[in-house]
Scaffold this motif. Structure first.
Motif, PDB file in Angstrom:
ATOM      1  N   ASP A 174      -4.959   0.462  -1.870  1.00 11.83           N
ATOM      2  CA  ASP A 174      -5.130  -0.914  -2.025  1.00 11.83           C
ATOM      3  C   ASP A 174      -5.298  -0.804  -3.580  1.00 11.83           C
ATOM      4  O   ASP A 174      -5.403   0.897  -4.533  1.00 11.83           O
ATOM      5  CB  ASP A 174      -6.645  -1.449  -2.250  1.00 11.83           C
ATOM      6  CG  ASP A 174      -5.753  -3.164  -2.676  1.00 11.83           C
ATOM      7  OD1 ASP A 174      -5.664  -3.356  -2.103  1.00 11.83           O
ATOM      8  OD2 ASP A 174      -6.533  -3.662  -3.583  1.00 11.83           O
ATOM      9  N   ASN A 175      -3.865  -1.766  -4.752  1.00 10.23           N
ATOM     10  CA  ASN A 175      -3.992  -1.251  -6.071  1.00 10.23           C
ATOM     11  C   ASN A 175      -4.977  -1.305  -5.970  1.00 10.23           C
ATOM     12  O   ASN A 175      -5.358  -1.330  -7.794  1.00 10.23           O
ATOM     13  CB  ASN A 175      -3.065  -2.040  -5.723  1.00 10.23           C
ATOM     14  CG  ASN A 175      -2.059  -2.467  -7.498  1.00 10.23           C
ATOM     15  OD1 ASN A 175      -1.523  -1.452  -7.904  1.00 10.23           O
ATOM     16  ND2 ASN A 175      -1.590  -3.088  -7.745  1.00 10.23           N
ATOM     17  N   SER A 176      -6.124  -2.321  -6.228  1.00  8.97           N
ATOM     18  CA  SER A 176      -7.202  -2.435  -6.956  1.00  8.97           C
ATOM     19  C   SER A 176      -8.370  -1.857  -7.131  1.00  8.97           C
ATOM     20  O   SER A 176      -8.593  -1.524  -5.557  1.00  8.97           O
ATOM     21  CB  SER A 176      -7.295  -3.768  -7.135  1.00  8.97           C
ATOM     22  OG  SER A 176      -9.124  -4.307  -7.333  1.00  8.97           O
ATOM     23  N   ALA A 177      -8.704  -1.163  -7.662  1.00  7.49           N
ATOM     24  CA  ALA A 177      -9.906  -0.034  -7.851  1.00  7.49           C
ATOM     25  C   ALA A 177     -11.303  -1.002  -7.666  1.00  7.49           C
ATOM     26  O   ALA A 177     -12.359  -0.593  -6.491  1.00  7.49           O
ATOM     27  CB  ALA A 177     -10.998   0.644  -9.624  1.00  7.49           C
ATOM     28  N   VAL A 178     -11.170  -2.723  -8.020  1.00 11.23           N
ATOM     29  CA  VAL A 178     -12.667  -3.238  -7.576  1.00 11.23           C
ATOM     30  C   VAL A 178     -12.457  -3.789  -6.203  1.00 11.23           C
ATOM     31  O   VAL A 178     -13.606  -3.591  -5.447  1.00 11.23           O
ATOM     32  CB  VAL A 178     -12.456  -4.576  -8.118  1.00 11.23           C
ATOM     33  CG1 VAL A 178     -14.001  -4.987  -8.121  1.00 11.23           C
ATOM     34  CG2 VAL A 178     -12.192  -3.760 -10.448  1.00 11.23           C
TER      35      VAL A 178
END
Ligand SMILES: C[S@@+](CC[C@H](N)C(=O)[O-])C[C@H]1O[C@@H](n2cnc3c(N)ncnc32)[C@H](O)[C@@H]1O
Length: 264
Positions: free
Chosen positions: A92-96
């Motif tokens: 996934d592109n989002s660390a959150v």
């Protein structure tokens, strides 16, 4: 934990990936509670109407399969597959989003690798996986001219690609204000779809019409085996979403699931 490190710096990313990373690091907060509810469900269900896997029959027998989830978000799809005996990897592109996914892994005692990166360039060798899956993930937010060839590269011959995204009918009938529900009129041309930006939104989406999906998939070595156009179940009216009512989705598909096999 067997996580791999983040790929490259944000400066190396394509513009739409950079924009979507920033947008999803903010939107992740809204996806935490639904993500937790989805992790808690043991039977997979699909899309905003929650149609059970037992009705749609989307999944093959995944026991023993190597699976890559492209744009896994909170990674509940990977968790469902792990419970069925698969070996998933989520990117996934989002660390959150991934931080939430890691918390759910710990809460539910299900561990699998999670990679922070762009699903258009996955740091795995060719032919590493039997199944590539994306539920409103890379299939909606990444460039199909990049992520479909990448999925093909990652799959073994005979491997399967499954993805769920907004239906073409929904895209035709949705007003420019994406928070207004779909109408019963076609509001835009059907031809030439690719990159898609809603007025006032920071994120970038990608949508193709059906002919363009079929041609792209075939060019990248896939045979399309099924296209499930999801109908909202009877009695779903209490579950209207901001962009489509259940009454609309009883008549026209708001979501579609593509199922393609990589030629052997
Ligand atoms: C609606 S979520 C879907 C994921 C999951 N089904 C969920 O609901 O949590 C969309 C996800 O796609 C991810 N995404 C967007 N562009 C991506 C890209 N190029 N590569 C990997 N992930 C991407 C976003 O970071 C976000 O977590």
């Amino acid at each position: 934990m067997t996580d791999r490190p983040t790929q490259g710096g944000a400066d190396d990313l394509p513009e739409h990936v950079r924009r979507n990373r920033a947008a999803w690091d903010i939107m992740a907060a809204e996806y935490e509670a639904p993500g937790r509810r989805a992790w808690a469900r043991t039977e997979p269900d699909w899309g905003i109407w929650g149609v059970p896997e037992s009705e749609l029959g989307v999944l093959p027998d995944v026991a023993g399969l190597d699976v890559i989830e492209l744009g896994c978000g909170t990674a509940y799809v990977s968790a469902w597959l792990a419970r069925r005996g698969a070996r998933p990897v989520g990117i996934d592109n989002s660390a959150v989003q991934l931080a939430n996914a890691r918390r759910f892994q710990a809460e539910y005692g299900i561990d699998f690798p999670l990679i922070h990166g762009n699903a258009e360039t996955v740091p795995y060798p060719d032919a590493s996986f039997d199944l590539a899956i994306s539920e409103y993930g890379a299939c909606l937010w990444a460039d199909p001219d990049a992520w479909v060839p990448e999925a093909s590269r990652l799959l073994r011959p005979g491997g399967r690609l499954i993805f769920l995204t907004n239906a073409a009918t929904l895209m035709l009938c949705s007003p420019d204000d994406e928070h207004e529900p779909a109408t019963d009129r076609m509001l835009r041309p059907y031809f030439g779809w690719h990159r898609w930006e809603w007025p006032g939104e920071a994120s970038v989406e990608f949508h193709l019409n059906h002919g363009d999906w079929i041609r792209l998939l075939r060019r990248q070595g896939f045979e399309v085996e099924d296209l499930i156009e999801i109908q909202a179940p009877e009695g779903a009216s209490a579950q209207d979403s901001p962009f489509v009512t259940a009454a609309w989705a009883r008549q026209w598909p708001s979501e579609e699931i593509w199922n393609a096999r990589k030629r052997a």
